[in-house]
Design a protein around this motif. Structure first.
Motif, PDB file in Angstrom:
ATOM      1  N   ARG A  78      54.363  39.600  43.308  1.00  0.00           N
ATOM      2  CA  ARG A  78      53.905  38.661  44.332  1.00  0.00           C
ATOM      3  C   ARG A  78      52.387  38.682  44.456  1.00  0.00           C
ATOM      4  N   LEU A  79      51.806  39.858  44.331  1.00  0.00           N
ATOM      5  CA  LEU A  79      50.347  39.946  44.373  1.00  0.00           C
ATOM      6  C   LEU A  79      49.726  39.292  43.137  1.00  0.00           C
ATOM      7  N   ALA A  80      50.404  39.408  41.994  1.00  0.00           N
ATOM      8  CA  ALA A  80      49.922  38.732  40.785  1.00  0.00           C
ATOM      9  C   ALA A  80      49.937  37.225  40.982  1.00  0.00           C
ATOM     10  N   ARG A  81      50.966  36.744  41.674  1.00  0.00           N
ATOM     11  CA  ARG A  81      51.056  35.308  41.961  1.00  0.00           C
ATOM     12  C   ARG A  81      49.896  34.870  42.875  1.00  0.00           C
ATOM     13  N   ALA A  82      49.605  35.671  43.888  1.00  0.00           N
ATOM     14  CA  ALA A  82      48.496  35.359  44.790  1.00  0.00           C
ATOM     15  C   ALA A  82      47.160  35.435  44.052  1.00  0.00           C
ATOM     16  N   ASN A  83      47.030  36.431  43.175  1.00  0.00           N
ATOM     17  CA  ASN A  83      45.796  36.576  42.413  1.00  0.00           C
ATOM     18  C   ASN A  83      45.553  35.364  41.510  1.00  0.00           C
ATOM     19  N   ALA A  84      46.621  34.875  40.887  1.00  0.00           N
ATOM     20  CA  ALA A  84      46.491  33.700  40.028  1.00  0.00           C
ATOM     21  C   ALA A  84      46.022  32.486  40.834  1.00  0.00           C
ATOM     22  N   ALA A  85      46.514  32.372  42.067  1.00  0.00           N
ATOM     23  CA  ALA A  85      46.107  31.256  42.924  1.00  0.00           C
ATOM     24  C   ALA A  85      44.618  31.357  43.286  1.00  0.00           C
ATOM     25  N   VAL A  86      44.159  32.581  43.580  1.00  0.00           N
ATOM     26  CA  VAL A  86      42.743  32.763  43.914  1.00  0.00           C
ATOM     27  C   VAL A  86      41.862  32.456  42.704  1.00  0.00           C
ATOM     28  N   GLU A  87      42.329  32.811  41.511  1.00  0.00           N
ATOM     29  CA  GLU A  87      41.566  32.501  40.300  1.00  0.00           C
ATOM     30  C   GLU A  87      41.408  30.998  40.126  1.00  0.00           C
ATOM     31  N   LEU A 141      46.347  53.356  46.427  1.00  0.00           N
ATOM     32  CA  LEU A 141      45.695  54.520  47.000  1.00  0.00           C
ATOM     33  C   LEU A 141      44.209  54.574  46.674  1.00  0.00           C
ATOM     34  N   ARG A 142      43.802  53.865  45.622  1.00  0.00           N
ATOM     35  CA  ARG A 142      42.384  53.812  45.265  1.00  0.00           C
ATOM     36  C   ARG A 142      41.662  52.655  45.951  1.00  0.00           C
ATOM     37  N   GLY A 143      42.402  51.880  46.751  1.00  0.00           N
ATOM     38  CA  GLY A 143      41.784  50.786  47.484  1.00  0.00           C
ATOM     39  C   GLY A 143      41.461  49.572  46.648  1.00  0.00           C
ATOM     40  N   SER A 144      42.271  49.292  45.633  1.00  0.00           N
ATOM     41  CA  SER A 144      42.026  48.139  44.771  1.00  0.00           C
ATOM     42  C   SER A 144      42.173  46.829  45.535  1.00  0.00           C
ATOM     43  N   GLY A 145      41.563  45.786  44.998  1.00  0.00           N
ATOM     44  CA  GLY A 145      41.713  44.453  45.559  1.00  0.00           C
ATOM     45  C   GLY A 145      42.965  43.781  45.031  1.00  0.00           C
ATOM     46  N   ILE A 146      43.090  42.477  45.290  1.00  0.00           N
ATOM     47  CA  ILE A 146      44.299  41.748  44.893  1.00  0.00           C
ATOM     48  C   ILE A 146      44.511  41.816  43.383  1.00  0.00           C
ATOM     49  N   ALA A 147      43.441  41.657  42.619  1.00  0.00           N
ATOM     50  CA  ALA A 147      43.571  41.668  41.165  1.00  0.00           C
ATOM     51  C   ALA A 147      44.127  43.004  40.676  1.00  0.00           C
ATOM     52  N   GLY A 148      43.614  44.114  41.218  1.00  0.00           N
ATOM     53  CA  GLY A 148      44.097  45.427  40.808  1.00  0.00           C
ATOM     54  C   GLY A 148      45.522  45.682  41.243  1.00  0.00           C
ATOM     55  N   LEU A 149      45.888  45.224  42.434  1.00  0.00           N
ATOM     56  CA  LEU A 149      47.238  45.438  42.944  1.00  0.00           C
ATOM     57  C   LEU A 149      48.271  44.560  42.245  1.00  0.00           C
ATOM     58  N   SER A 150      47.816  43.605  41.464  1.00  0.00           N
ATOM     59  CA  SER A 150      48.744  42.839  40.631  1.00  0.00           C
ATOM     60  C   SER A 150      49.328  43.727  39.537  1.00  0.00           C
ATOM     61  N   ALA A 151      48.732  44.915  39.374  1.00  0.00           N
ATOM     62  CA  ALA A 151      49.169  45.917  38.404  1.00  0.00           C
ATOM     63  C   ALA A 151      49.060  45.364  36.978  1.00  0.00           C
ATOM     64  N   MET A 152      50.061  45.629  36.150  1.00  0.00           N
ATOM     65  CA  MET A 152      49.968  45.248  34.736  1.00  0.00           C
ATOM     66  C   MET A 152      50.491  43.839  34.508  1.00  0.00           C
ATOM     67  N   ALA A 153      49.787  43.104  33.672  1.00  0.00           N
ATOM     68  CA  ALA A 153      50.212  41.748  33.320  1.00  0.00           C
ATOM     69  C   ALA A 153      51.169  41.791  32.132  1.00  0.00           C
ATOM     70  N   ARG A 154      52.062  40.833  32.078  1.00  0.00           N
ATOM     71  CA  ARG A 154      52.991  40.763  30.939  1.00  0.00           C
ATOM     72  C   ARG A 154      52.246  40.493  29.641  1.00  0.00           C
ATOM     73  N   LEU A 155      51.208  39.671  29.722  1.00  0.00           N
ATOM     74  CA  LEU A 155      50.389  39.365  28.554  1.00  0.00           C
ATOM     75  C   LEU A 155      48.924  39.544  28.938  1.00  0.00           C
ATOM     76  N   ALA A 156      48.152  40.167  28.065  1.00  0.00           N
ATOM     77  CA  ALA A 156      46.723  40.354  28.316  1.00  0.00           C
ATOM     78  C   ALA A 156      45.995  40.378  26.983  1.00  0.00           C
TER      79      ALA A 156
END
Length: 360
Positions: free
Chosen positions: A227-236, A143-158
């Motif tokens: 799935r968005l986290a997976r796509a974000n990792a690919a873009v990275e 709802l805030r219009g985040s990009g792929i990285a933001g829509l990956s939500a929370m990571a298991r490890l950070a």
């Protein structure tokens, strides 16, 4: 695999905590609510099953925002002692902001937890974020219009402040944790702010039953985040490759940007838009001094940069085709190259301006 309303078995707990068995010590972030109390109970049971497991330190952060918080911290201490665990209560002291309170409280909590982990020699801080939290986070960022990285939500490890923040329960539904506590006959606190519609997260939480009737249940939302986290990792990975590509194009004869980064403009322009955004974000966030850059502002900068690169041939020779600041970084296009460097501090510039005005 158990259903969403069954207690977590000892076998499942071993799988959830398997990655941490060689850690010297772990900090468990326990507020007293059902999720974190379940984390504490599961971790204690898992530790006892090991011949030589990590030391566990339970930490409760009292934000000083509710009078019940001190009593809840004492109850967590009592429960931790019953499990044979050491407990500490840390307090967020000082003035509290009138706006953005949830975000400020979250930052303070993580800062205090990281400090406790460092003092205890712990390698990880474990939090009790669940699948439900992941779904809510995705909705908030959507709802805030985040990009792929933001829509990956929370990571298991950070990584945070030199400590690894781990979320071992991120695939576990809250209902399973409540069922686990009921079987163990453990009580937990009820934080009324979780239902306070003055805050965004509780308002979205109230909408989840309606979304579920349209297929947007917690499981599907969490799956989308994964799935968005997976796509974000690919873009990275693509962005990493792009940086190497631009360095190879330089062939070692590019001008050295002291304290900055430089990209060959033509090679930069040939990259996909999302990759170019990542490269700019990385450079600005690494060199700027005013916090993370907003994605929307970087998108506007990229559009201006693309236009400047396209029209660079007609630009006045010797003058930058583009020069602007963003998030404390100075971005310019000159001589066929994009330069990113720290911008002069605003206070210093203001003092210089005032001094000049006074001397005129």
């Amino acid at each position: 695999m158990s259903d969403d309303n069954s207690p977590i078995s000892a076998r499942e707990a071993r799988r959830l905590f398997a990655d941490f068995k060689t850690a010297p010590a772990l900090v468990l972030a326990v507020s007293g609510g059902p999720d974190s109390v379940a984390l504490m109970w599961l971790a204690a049971r898992w530790q006892r099953s090991l011949a030589r497991g990590p030391r566990l330190l339970v930490v409760t952060v009292d934000h000083g925002l509710r009078p019940e918080a001190a009593r809840e911290a004492r109850e967590v201490k009592r429960q931790a002692a019953a499990l044979g665990l050491t407990h500490r209560t840390l307090r967020w002291r000082g003035a509290k902001p009138k706006t953005g309170l949830p975000a400020a409280a979250r930052e303070a909590r993580y800062r205090l937890l990281a400090q406790a982990a460092c003092a205890a020699g712990a390698s990880h801080v474990l939090t009790a974020h669940t699948r439900d939290d992941q779904a809510e986070t995705l909705l908030m960022r959507l709802l805030r219009g985040s990009g792929i990285a933001g829509l990956s939500a929370m990571a298991r490890l950070a990584e945070r402040d030199g400590i690894v923040l781990a979320r071992p329960l991120l695939d576990v539904p809250k209902s399973q944790l409540v069922a686990t506590l009921k079987r163990a006959k453990l009580g937990f606190a009820d934080d009324p702010t979780n239902r306070d519609t003055a805050f965004t997260r509780p308002r979205l939480r109230a909408l989840l039953p309606q979304l579920a009737t349209e297929g947007g249940d917690i499981r599907n939302l969490a799956r989308l985040a994964a799935r968005l986290a997976r796509a974000n990792a690919a873009v990275e990975v693509l962005a990493d490759g792009a940086e190497r590509f631009l360095r190879l194009r330089d062939r070692g004869d590019a001008p050295h940007d002291l304290g900055g980064r430089s990209f060959e403009a033509a090679g930069f322009a040939a990259l996909p838009e999302e990759v170019r955004l990542r490269l700019l974000l990385r450079a600005i966030n690494a060199l700027g001094h005013e916090g993370p850059a907003e994605l929307g502002k970087v998108e506007s900068l990229l559009a201006a940069l693309d236009q400047a690169i396209a029209g660079a041939r007609t630009a006045t020779k010797g003058r930058p085709a583009l020069k602007q600041t963003l998030a404390g970084a100075l971005i310019s296009l000159a001589g066929g190259r994009i330069h990113v460097a720290p911008a002069p501090a605003r206070r210093r510039k203001e003092r210089i301006r005032k001094a000049d005005a006074g001397g005129s």
